[in-house]
Design a protein around this motif. Structure first.
Motif, PDB file in Angstrom:
ATOM      1  N   UNK A  34      46.517  27.268  62.052  1.00  0.00           N
ATOM      2  CA  UNK A  34      45.976  28.586  61.706  1.00  0.00           C
ATOM      3  C   UNK A  34      46.645  29.143  60.456  1.00  0.00           C
ATOM      4  N   UNK A  35      47.912  28.818  60.249  1.00  0.00           N
ATOM      5  CA  UNK A  35      48.628  29.292  59.067  1.00  0.00           C
ATOM      6  C   UNK A  35      48.036  28.671  57.801  1.00  0.00           C
ATOM      7  N   UNK A  36      47.711  27.389  57.873  1.00  0.00           N
ATOM      8  CA  UNK A  36      47.117  26.716  56.715  1.00  0.00           C
ATOM      9  C   UNK A  36      45.757  27.301  56.376  1.00  0.00           C
ATOM     10  N   UNK A  37      44.970  27.625  57.400  1.00  0.00           N
ATOM     11  CA  UNK A  37      43.654  28.224  57.156  1.00  0.00           C
ATOM     12  C   UNK A  37      43.807  29.584  56.483  1.00  0.00           C
ATOM     13  N   UNK A  38      44.746  30.393  56.977  1.00  0.00           N
ATOM     14  CA  UNK A  38      44.982  31.695  56.368  1.00  0.00           C
ATOM     15  C   UNK A  38      45.472  31.544  54.926  1.00  0.00           C
ATOM     16  N   UNK A  39      46.328  30.557  54.693  1.00  0.00           N
ATOM     17  CA  UNK A  39      46.831  30.303  53.340  1.00  0.00           C
ATOM     18  C   UNK A  39      45.680  29.990  52.393  1.00  0.00           C
ATOM     19  N   UNK A  40      44.783  29.088  52.821  1.00  0.00           N
ATOM     20  CA  UNK A  40      43.673  28.696  51.942  1.00  0.00           C
ATOM     21  C   UNK A  40      42.703  29.850  51.745  1.00  0.00           C
ATOM     22  N   UNK A  41      42.484  30.650  52.774  1.00  0.00           N
ATOM     23  CA  UNK A  41      41.650  31.849  52.635  1.00  0.00           C
ATOM     24  C   UNK A  41      42.233  32.785  51.578  1.00  0.00           C
ATOM     25  N   UNK A  42      43.548  32.988  51.620  1.00  0.00           N
ATOM     26  CA  UNK A  42      44.212  33.888  50.682  1.00  0.00           C
ATOM     27  C   UNK A  42      44.161  33.351  49.262  1.00  0.00           C
ATOM     28  N   UNK A  43      44.353  32.049  49.110  1.00  0.00           N
ATOM     29  CA  UNK A  43      44.258  31.420  47.789  1.00  0.00           C
ATOM     30  C   UNK A  43      42.843  31.583  47.240  1.00  0.00           C
ATOM     31  N   UNK A  44      41.844  31.332  48.079  1.00  0.00           N
ATOM     32  CA  UNK A  44      40.442  31.479  47.670  1.00  0.00           C
ATOM     33  C   UNK A  44      40.167  32.902  47.183  1.00  0.00           C
ATOM     34  N   UNK A  45      40.598  33.890  47.964  1.00  0.00           N
ATOM     35  CA  UNK A  45      40.351  35.285  47.594  1.00  0.00           C
ATOM     36  C   UNK A  45      41.031  35.636  46.281  1.00  0.00           C
ATOM     37  N   UNK A  46      42.296  35.269  46.130  1.00  0.00           N
ATOM     38  CA  UNK A  46      43.015  35.635  44.907  1.00  0.00           C
ATOM     39  C   UNK A  46      42.398  34.970  43.681  1.00  0.00           C
ATOM     40  N   UNK A  47      42.074  33.688  43.776  1.00  0.00           N
ATOM     41  CA  UNK A  47      41.531  32.973  42.619  1.00  0.00           C
ATOM     42  C   UNK A  47      40.191  33.569  42.204  1.00  0.00           C
ATOM     43  N   UNK A  48      39.322  33.853  43.180  1.00  0.00           N
ATOM     44  CA  UNK A  48      38.030  34.447  42.843  1.00  0.00           C
ATOM     45  C   UNK A  48      38.207  35.847  42.256  1.00  0.00           C
ATOM     46  N   UNK A  49      39.154  36.602  42.792  1.00  0.00           N
ATOM     47  CA  UNK A  49      39.434  37.946  42.277  1.00  0.00           C
ATOM     48  C   UNK A  49      39.934  37.869  40.834  1.00  0.00           C
ATOM     49  N   UNK A  50      40.826  36.925  40.548  1.00  0.00           N
ATOM     50  CA  UNK A  50      41.357  36.781  39.193  1.00  0.00           C
ATOM     51  C   UNK A  50      40.265  36.361  38.215  1.00  0.00           C
ATOM     52  N   UNK A  51      39.355  35.489  38.652  1.00  0.00           N
ATOM     53  CA  UNK A  51      38.241  35.084  37.793  1.00  0.00           C
ATOM     54  C   UNK A  51      37.365  36.278  37.446  1.00  0.00           C
ATOM     55  N   UNK A  52      37.044  37.084  38.442  1.00  0.00           N
ATOM     56  CA  UNK A  52      36.208  38.273  38.213  1.00  0.00           C
ATOM     57  C   UNK A  52      36.937  39.262  37.307  1.00  0.00           C
ATOM     58  N   UNK A  53      38.250  39.373  37.467  1.00  0.00           N
ATOM     59  CA  UNK A  53      39.016  40.275  36.612  1.00  0.00           C
ATOM     60  C   UNK A  53      38.973  39.825  35.155  1.00  0.00           C
ATOM     61  N   UNK A  54      39.025  38.515  34.927  1.00  0.00           N
ATOM     62  CA  UNK A  54      39.150  37.992  33.570  1.00  0.00           C
ATOM     63  C   UNK A  54      37.817  37.809  32.858  1.00  0.00           C
ATOM     64  N   UNK A  55      36.807  37.318  33.562  1.00  0.00           N
ATOM     65  CA  UNK A  55      35.550  36.893  32.946  1.00  0.00           C
ATOM     66  C   UNK A  55      34.464  37.943  33.203  1.00  0.00           C
ATOM     67  N   UNK A  56      33.597  38.212  32.235  1.00  0.00           N
ATOM     68  CA  UNK A  56      32.510  39.171  32.462  1.00  0.00           C
ATOM     69  C   UNK A  56      31.653  38.773  33.652  1.00  0.00           C
ATOM     70  N   UNK A  57      31.472  39.698  34.578  1.00  0.00           N
ATOM     71  CA  UNK A  57      30.642  39.496  35.762  1.00  0.00           C
ATOM     72  C   UNK A  57      29.856  40.779  36.032  1.00  0.00           C
ATOM     73  N   UNK A  58      28.729  40.624  36.661  1.00  0.00           N
ATOM     74  CA  UNK A  58      27.922  41.793  36.993  1.00  0.00           C
ATOM     75  C   UNK A  58      28.615  42.644  38.058  1.00  0.00           C
ATOM     76  N   UNK A  59      28.738  43.935  37.791  1.00  0.00           N
ATOM     77  CA  UNK A  59      29.377  44.889  38.705  1.00  0.00           C
ATOM     78  C   UNK A  59      30.772  44.419  39.091  1.00  0.00           C
ATOM     79  N   UNK A  60      31.601  44.222  38.058  1.00  0.00           N
ATOM     80  CA  UNK A  60      32.983  43.845  38.318  1.00  0.00           C
ATOM     81  C   UNK A  60      33.698  44.970  39.051  1.00  0.00           C
ATOM     82  N   UNK A  61      34.665  44.583  39.860  1.00  0.00           N
ATOM     83  CA  UNK A  61      35.510  45.549  40.538  1.00  0.00           C
ATOM     84  C   UNK A  61      36.795  44.880  40.948  1.00  0.00           C
ATOM     85  N   UNK A  62      37.920  45.575  40.759  1.00  0.00           N
ATOM     86  CA  UNK A  62      39.220  44.981  41.054  1.00  0.00           C
ATOM     87  C   UNK A  62      39.881  45.637  42.256  1.00  0.00           C
ATOM     88  N   UNK A  63      39.052  46.214  43.144  1.00  0.00           N
ATOM     89  CA  UNK A  63      39.625  46.962  44.261  1.00  0.00           C
ATOM     90  C   UNK A  63      39.945  46.091  45.474  1.00  0.00           C
TER      91      UNK A  63
END
Length: 395
Positions: free
Chosen positions: A246-275
């Motif tokens: 379960x720890x590994x699953x949570x780790x990968x979930x967190x990595x997925x969320x952060x990486x996608x959030x960083x991509x949206x922060x950096x690259x133009x996307x429709x209705x960007x939001x950093x909240x």
């Protein structure tokens, strides 16, 4: 009559030896099975611990980036490399623990992770659109550079500056959100003394239709919220019930969320939001570098000259700075050019060409990496759902 042997008490020495040997062999097999099981558990524990350690080391390396490197094309490419490595190691963990992934509560956790992956696929598509949008800006910048390059032109006259102004206007339109474009167009038209609002309004809509393949109602901010929704660290009983998986699953979930959030922060996307909120307990070895990066990126977004930016990518900021400088020069220029003004133009063009060179080298590999992330997520999700016996529906 000779006495008959007592069959209840008599034991043949040969039989006695055979039973003893059989008993020892059964005990030996049992001990071997226990040792094998212990070995499997030890191997699994080592694999899970190694995964946590590798994730922590990779994000510590990313977090060591200085302010000039953070959110650059090169840094985003490193971030995607980290994601691909983490994703591949997580895929190996699921493959090596096939027997466990189908049992509750791990099966539900795995399915939830793959549902988040579907949301991430949409973000990958939007980011690729954003990279295409940056390429459009690059073309406008190259036109500006050609028009104002004193080494290519015999003289820098009104014709060259009209051409540069046209490209700078197109660049300004492209770097605005659609909702802001109309208000700025009037300012740009007055500045360039051109009465062509109608044509430029059509240009805005046409530009957007070429750039965005996602629907008009799609929102990067909502997609990130959906990925992070109900993402909480596993409880002790869940960790125990899954032998730590379960720890590994949570780790990968967190990595997925952060990486996608960083991509949206950096690259133009429709209705960007950093909240997007990262709810990561600090006792995880990889929590500190991820939370540090999250904080640094949020602080960057709050800077006065970045608040209204269409993306936090370092090269976007450089484009904005170059375009602003050259626009000011073009608006104030008088002919014939003085040596001082010509030197200012030359320096501005050199800075602009440096940004163009970085994008020429980096945008294609970046887009290939985003595409690879997309395909790797699809393949991992398909394999995972197959192992769970779940239908592979995409949303």
């Amino acid at each position: 009559m000779p006495a008959t042997p007592d069959h209840h008490h008599y034991q043949n020495p040969l039989h006695q030896s055979s039973f003893a040997s059989l008993g020892r062999s059964i005990l030996s097999i049992g001990r071997d099975q226990v040792h094998a099981m212990e070995g499997n558990f030890n191997d699994q524990d080592q694999e899970l611990e190694s995964f946590q350690k590798q994730v922590a080391e990779r994000f510590h390396d990313l977090a060591s980036a200085g302010p000039d490197d953070l959110l650059s094309i090169a840094w985003i490419r490193r971030l995607l490399d980290v994601f691909l490595c983490c994703q591949e190691e997580f895929r190996a963990i699921l493959f090596n623990c096939k027997g466990a992934v189908g049992r509750p509560p791990l099966d539900r956790m795995i399915v939830d992770f793959f549902e988040r992956c579907v949301k991430a696929l949409d973000i990958c598509n939007a980011v690729r659109d954003g990279i295409g949008q940056i390429r459009q800006w690059q073309k406008h910048m190259e036109i500006v550079g050609c028009a104002l390059d004193a080494n290519r032109q015999r003289t820098l006259g009104e014709g060259q500056f009209r051409r540069a102004k046209k490209a700078l206007t197109d660049l300004a339109i492209g770097m605005l959100d659609e909702r802001d474009a109309s208000s700025v167009l009037a300012q740009r038209n007055r500045s360039f003394s051109r009465n062509n609002t109608g044509r430029d309004q059509r240009h805005v809509g046409h530009f957007r239709s070429l750039s965005w393949s996602v629907s008009r109602s799609w929102s990067a901010a909502r997609q990130l919220h959906a990925i992070g929704n109900n993402l909480v660290a596993p409880r002790n009983n869940e960790i125990a019930a899954t032998n730590g998986l379960a720890v590994s699953v949570f780790t990968m979930n967190s990595v997925l969320l952060f990486v996608m959030w960083a991509l949206v922060a950096a690259i133009p996307c429709q209705d960007r939001g950093l909240q997007a909120h990262l709810s990561i307990p600090r006792h995880f070895p990889w929590a500190a570098p991820i939370l540090s990066l999250h904080e640094r990126i949020v602080e960057e977004s709050k800077k006065r000259d970045r608040k209204n930016s269409i993306g936090l990518l370092k090269e976007i900021h450089q484009i904005e700075r170059c375009a602003r400088r050259l626009t000011e020069l073009a608006d104030s220029v008088q002919f014939p050019l003085t040596e001082e003004r010509e030197l200012d133009v030359k320096q501005g063009v050199q800075e602009l060409e440096q940004v163009c060179d970085v994008m020429k080298e980096g945008l294609d590999p970046l887009e290939r990496q985003v595409r690879e992330v997309f395909h790797r997520i699809v393949r991992s999700r398909t394999e995972g759902l197959d192992s769970l016996g779940k239908p592979n529906y995409s949303e």
